[in-house]
Design a protein around this motif. Structure first.
Motif, PDB file in Angstrom:
ATOM      1  N   GLY A 163       0.663  -1.070   0.032  1.00 23.11           N
ATOM      2  CA  GLY A 163      -0.003   0.121   0.060  1.00 23.11           C
ATOM      3  C   GLY A 163       0.698   1.342  -0.100  1.00 23.11           C
ATOM      4  N   ARG A 164       2.096   1.117  -0.292  1.00 21.59           N
ATOM      5  CA  ARG A 164       2.862   2.222  -0.171  1.00 21.59           C
ATOM      6  C   ARG A 164       2.983   2.861  -1.661  1.00 21.59           C
ATOM      7  NH1 ARG A 164       7.893   1.481   0.289  1.00 21.59           N
ATOM      8  NH2 ARG A 164       8.056  -0.922   0.095  1.00 21.59           N
ATOM      9  N   PHE A 165       2.344   2.271  -2.703  1.00 21.97           N
ATOM     10  CA  PHE A 165       2.510   3.047  -4.072  1.00 21.97           C
ATOM     11  C   PHE A 165       1.356   2.541  -4.470  1.00 21.97           C
ATOM     12  CE2 PHE A 165       4.146   3.499  -8.414  1.00 21.97           C
ATOM     13  CZ  PHE A 165       4.968   4.564  -8.263  1.00 21.97           C
ATOM     14  N   ARG A 166       0.897   3.511  -5.453  1.00 17.65           N
ATOM     15  CA  ARG A 166      -0.284   3.117  -6.290  1.00 17.65           C
ATOM     16  C   ARG A 166      -0.301   2.344  -7.273  1.00 17.65           C
ATOM     17  NH1 ARG A 166      -4.807   7.038  -5.641  1.00 17.65           N
ATOM     18  NH2 ARG A 166      -5.415   6.264  -7.542  1.00 17.65           N
ATOM     19  N   GLU A 167      -1.027   1.137  -7.266  1.00 14.29           N
ATOM     20  CA  GLU A 167      -1.196   0.225  -8.382  1.00 14.29           C
ATOM     21  C   GLU A 167      -1.366   0.810  -9.866  1.00 14.29           C
ATOM     22  OE1 GLU A 167      -2.765  -4.390  -9.484  1.00 14.29           O
ATOM     23  OE2 GLU A 167      -3.747  -2.850  -8.005  1.00 14.29           O
ATOM     24  N   ASP A 168      -2.240   1.781 -10.112  1.00 12.50           N
ATOM     25  CA  ASP A 168      -2.573   2.193 -11.308  1.00 12.50           C
ATOM     26  C   ASP A 168      -1.366   3.002 -11.949  1.00 12.50           C
ATOM     27  OD1 ASP A 168      -2.936   4.031  -9.438  1.00 12.50           O
ATOM     28  OD2 ASP A 168      -4.735   4.637  -9.941  1.00 12.50           O
ATOM     29  N   LEU A 169      -0.441   3.496 -10.920  1.00 12.82           N
ATOM     30  CA  LEU A 169       0.527   4.754 -11.156  1.00 12.82           C
ATOM     31  C   LEU A 169       1.791   3.820 -11.479  1.00 12.82           C
ATOM     32  CD1 LEU A 169       2.195   7.323 -11.475  1.00 12.82           C
ATOM     33  CD2 LEU A 169       2.474   7.070  -9.244  1.00 12.82           C
ATOM     34  N   TYR A 170       2.034   2.522 -11.020  1.00  8.94           N
ATOM     35  CA  TYR A 170       2.743   1.444 -11.084  1.00  8.94           C
ATOM     36  C   TYR A 170       2.675   1.252 -12.626  1.00  8.94           C
ATOM     37  CZ  TYR A 170       5.123  -2.876 -11.347  1.00  8.94           C
ATOM     38  OH  TYR A 170       5.897  -4.172 -12.166  1.00  8.94           O
ATOM     39  N   TYR A 171       1.569   0.637 -13.000  1.00 15.74           N
ATOM     40  CA  TYR A 171       1.458   0.314 -14.578  1.00 15.74           C
ATOM     41  C   TYR A 171       1.364   1.564 -15.501  1.00 15.74           C
ATOM     42  CZ  TYR A 171      -0.280  -4.240 -12.440  1.00 15.74           C
ATOM     43  OH  TYR A 171      -0.290  -5.238 -11.847  1.00 15.74           O
ATOM     44  N   ARG A 172       1.062   2.624 -15.194  1.00 19.16           N
ATOM     45  CA  ARG A 172       1.233   3.765 -15.957  1.00 19.16           C
ATOM     46  C   ARG A 172       2.926   4.108 -16.319  1.00 19.16           C
ATOM     47  NH1 ARG A 172      -2.322   5.936 -19.571  1.00 19.16           N
ATOM     48  NH2 ARG A 172      -4.449   5.822 -18.930  1.00 19.16           N
ATOM     49  N   LEU A 173       3.583   3.888 -15.349  1.00 19.15           N
ATOM     50  CA  LEU A 173       4.925   4.067 -15.375  1.00 19.15           C
ATOM     51  C   LEU A 173       5.805   2.954 -15.993  1.00 19.15           C
ATOM     52  CD1 LEU A 173       5.774   5.892 -11.992  1.00 19.15           C
ATOM     53  CD2 LEU A 173       5.895   6.718 -14.095  1.00 19.15           C
ATOM     54  N   ASN A 174       5.350   1.687 -15.821  1.00 26.80           N
ATOM     55  CA  ASN A 174       5.938   0.570 -16.198  1.00 26.80           C
ATOM     56  C   ASN A 174       5.662   0.175 -17.714  1.00 26.80           C
ATOM     57  OD1 ASN A 174       8.028  -1.620 -15.636  1.00 26.80           O
ATOM     58  ND2 ASN A 174       6.346  -2.939 -15.140  1.00 26.80           N
ATOM     59  N   THR A 175       5.142   1.115 -18.357  1.00 23.74           N
ATOM     60  CA  THR A 175       5.077   0.813 -19.840  1.00 23.74           C
ATOM     61  C   THR A 175       6.192  -0.047 -20.659  1.00 23.74           C
ATOM     62  OG1 THR A 175       3.484   2.631 -20.095  1.00 23.74           O
ATOM     63  CG2 THR A 175       4.096   1.543 -22.022  1.00 23.74           C
ATOM     64  N   VAL A 176       7.239   0.397 -20.391  1.00 23.22           N
ATOM     65  CA  VAL A 176       8.463  -0.372 -20.874  1.00 23.22           C
ATOM     66  C   VAL A 176       9.421  -0.582 -19.632  1.00 23.22           C
ATOM     67  CG1 VAL A 176      10.239  -0.279 -22.602  1.00 23.22           C
ATOM     68  CG2 VAL A 176       8.072   0.776 -23.324  1.00 23.22           C
ATOM     69  N   PRO A 177       9.580  -1.506 -19.287  1.00 23.47           N
ATOM     70  CA  PRO A 177      10.647  -1.829 -18.000  1.00 23.47           C
ATOM     71  C   PRO A 177      12.046  -1.970 -18.647  1.00 23.47           C
ATOM     72  CG  PRO A 177       9.385  -3.852 -18.412  1.00 23.47           C
ATOM     73  CD  PRO A 177       8.861  -2.870 -19.428  1.00 23.47           C
ATOM     74  N   ILE A 178      12.862  -1.626 -18.102  1.00 24.20           N
ATOM     75  CA  ILE A 178      14.391  -1.635 -18.275  1.00 24.20           C
ATOM     76  C   ILE A 178      15.140  -2.388 -17.002  1.00 24.20           C
ATOM     77  CG2 ILE A 178      16.582  -0.551 -18.997  1.00 24.20           C
ATOM     78  CD1 ILE A 178      15.078   1.181 -20.733  1.00 24.20           C
ATOM     79  N   SER A 179      15.685  -2.960 -17.206  1.00 24.46           N
ATOM     80  CA  SER A 179      16.326  -3.500 -15.656  1.00 24.46           C
ATOM     81  C   SER A 179      17.882  -3.847 -15.887  1.00 24.46           C
ATOM     82  CB  SER A 179      16.096  -5.203 -15.270  1.00 24.46           C
ATOM     83  OG  SER A 179      16.861  -5.471 -14.373  1.00 24.46           O
ATOM     84  N   VAL A 180      18.501  -2.983 -14.848  1.00 26.07           N
ATOM     85  CA  VAL A 180      19.918  -2.589 -15.099  1.00 26.07           C
ATOM     86  C   VAL A 180      20.547  -3.646 -14.247  1.00 26.07           C
ATOM     87  CG1 VAL A 180      22.021  -1.224 -14.698  1.00 26.07           C
ATOM     88  CG2 VAL A 180      19.593  -0.208 -15.595  1.00 26.07           C
ATOM     89  N   PRO A 181      21.564  -4.501 -14.603  1.00 24.63           N
ATOM     90  CA  PRO A 181      22.471  -5.592 -14.011  1.00 24.63           C
ATOM     91  C   PRO A 181      23.158  -4.917 -12.703  1.00 24.63           C
ATOM     92  CG  PRO A 181      23.396  -5.641 -15.859  1.00 24.63           C
ATOM     93  CD  PRO A 181      22.179  -4.584 -16.091  1.00 24.63           C
ATOM     94  N   PRO A 182      23.358  -5.665 -11.630  1.00 28.85           N
ATOM     95  CA  PRO A 182      24.327  -5.165 -10.605  1.00 28.85           C
ATOM     96  C   PRO A 182      25.731  -5.501 -11.098  1.00 28.85           C
ATOM     97  CG  PRO A 182      23.344  -7.382  -9.936  1.00 28.85           C
ATOM     98  CD  PRO A 182      22.479  -6.922 -10.977  1.00 28.85           C
ATOM     99  N   LEU A 183      26.637  -5.029 -10.311  1.00 27.52           N
ATOM    100  CA  LEU A 183      27.902  -5.028 -10.866  1.00 27.52           C
ATOM    101  C   LEU A 183      28.587  -6.513 -10.624  1.00 27.52           C
ATOM    102  CD1 LEU A 183      30.534  -3.796 -11.894  1.00 27.52           C
ATOM    103  CD2 LEU A 183      31.137  -3.074  -9.565  1.00 27.52           C
ATOM    104  N   ARG A 184      28.064  -7.101  -9.579  1.00 23.01           N
ATOM    105  CA  ARG A 184      28.568  -8.559  -9.305  1.00 23.01           C
ATOM    106  C   ARG A 184      28.299  -9.603 -10.175  1.00 23.01           C
ATOM    107  NH1 ARG A 184      24.437  -7.416  -5.697  1.00 23.01           N
ATOM    108  NH2 ARG A 184      22.403  -8.609  -6.126  1.00 23.01           N
TER     109      ARG A 184
END
Length: 406
Positions: A163-184
């Motif tokens: 409940g700390r972040f709105r679900e509808d906003l999450y889907y609006r922002l996450n139209t195109v996800p990009i995941s950056v790998p950690p250095l390890r």
């Protein structure tokens, strides 16, 4: 633009498959106006991706504004993002434009977007849905045409469940996800990045660049790097500034990685994990014990020489245990040149002489280039090799610094 050109332009080093995939997604989505959500641990370099997206979009001539949502107090963040009218609150002596108004026609990057308060999340959702916002203290809706790129090191799906972040906003922002790998997960890139950071420090402060021996390089590549690239850069800068020796051993590097554990070495497939870890731990223990014994022996001999003033070599030899193996000679310390990396336009240390007082960085750089050209009779290819930079970088620097005599 191919990946190699992209990396050179934005100073990206490495050829990790996951990193390349993230860069390719950024390039493909750049010409669109879709919202992008960049995820990854703190310190992995997420901030370069919105720059790539903006620079390769139709908005590249518009404003690019980066906002750290976690650094703005909750009471003022609405005013910062959407602006306010005169008298909207105490201290609002005049009307002020917000970031969304300033970025109209361009791109806005919302870093640490998970830190936005709920009221601000509602306002942001309206911008994404209708392209509208209302200034604080106003009742009039205003239009804006902004591309939104957001980034976070928080698991937003878990934040939604809590409940700390709105679900509808999450889907609006996450139209195109990009995941950056950690250095390890980028083992092959760690040494290249360290070398780049060490070369940058050496060039900036006119000192020889540090180099790593095999033991130190192995430790560097097996350390988990919880702080990712930011931590790696910090370690490279610390060692460059503090250590007198320019050849860094595993013992020296360990001082800057106090939580390093040999067990962090990855397990090779086909071997039992327990047996392999035990063998590695034993091997590291033997190596470090041997180094420690040699250091203690050298210190004991030095103390005895100082205390009893032995001047003959035979007297010193008589003090050593008879069955002690011959000490391993320490490797000669030579500042190692840093090779040019095809994935980064790195300018290495060009002159290891003492800094000239009263000279600016540009003047000293110009002097180094002229000396190299003179040494090689004006042959630029040979001079570039001597300076440990690419020939293309040398041509650019000659033009920038106004070197006309060659």
């Amino acid at each position: 633009m191919d990946l190699t050109t992209l990396k050179q332009r934005f100073g990206i080093i490495g050829n990790n498959e996951a990193l390349n995939e993230a860069l390719e997604v950024a390039m493909r989505v750049a010409p669109t106006d879709l919202s992008v959500l960049i995820t990854g641990e703190s310190g992995v370099g997420k901030e370069v991706f919105p720059q790539i997206i903006h620079a390769n979009s139709s908005r590249k001539h518009g404003n690019y504004i980066a906002v750290n949502c976690g650094a703005i107090p909750e009471g003022t963040i609405d005013s910062e993002l959407f602006g306010h009218e005169k008298g909207a609150f105490t201290g609002a002596s005049e009307s002020r434009k917000g970031y969304f108004e300033e970025a109209n026609g361009g791109t806005i990057f919302l870093d640490e977007v998970a830190e936005l308060p709920h009221t601000t999340q509602v306002r942001l959702l309206r911008v994404l849905q209708a392209g509208e916002y209302i200034r604080v203290g106003s009742s009039k809706a205003q239009k804006t045409n902004v591309r939104v790129v957001a980034a976070t090191n928080v698991d937003l799906r878990e934040a939604v469940r809590q409940g700390r972040f709105r679900e509808d906003l999450y889907y609006r922002l996450n139209t195109v996800p990009i995941s950056v790998p950690p250095l390890r997960d980028r083992k092959g890139d760690i040494y290249l990045l360290f070398r780049k950071f060490a070369a940058d420090v050496a060039l900036l402060y006119r000192m020889p660049a540090i180099s790593l021996d095999e033991g130190a390089r192995g430790m560097l590549e097996t350390y988990p790097w919880p702080g990712n690239i930011r931590q790696l850069k910090n370690v490279a800068e610390q060692i460059s500034a503090v250590e007198e020796s320019r050849s860094i051993t595993a013992d020296i590097l360990r001082k800057y990685l106090p939580d390093y554990a040999p067990a962090s070495v990855p397990v090779v497939r086909g071997q039992a994990q327990g047996e392999l870890n035990e063998e590695r731990e034993l091997l590291y223990k033997v190596l470090f014990d041997l180094r420690s014994d040699m250091s203690d022996l050298k210190r004991m001999v030095s103390e005895l020489i100082a205390e009893r003033n032995y001047e003959r070599k035979s007297d010193i030899t008589a003090l050593l245990p008879r069955n002690l193996p011959a000490p391993i000679p320490a490797p000669a310390v030579h500042p190692a040149p840093v090779a040019y990396d095809e994935y980064a336009d790195t300018e290495e240390v060009m002159d290891e002489s003492a800094p000239h007082e009263g000279m600016t960085k540009e003047q000293m750089l110009r002097e180094s280039i002229i000396k190299a050209l003179r040494r090689h009779g004006g042959k630029r290819r040979e001079a570039a090799k001597d300076l440990f930079i690419s020939e293309r970088t040398l041509y650019r620097k000659i033009k920038e610094l106004g070197i006309d005599e060659y």
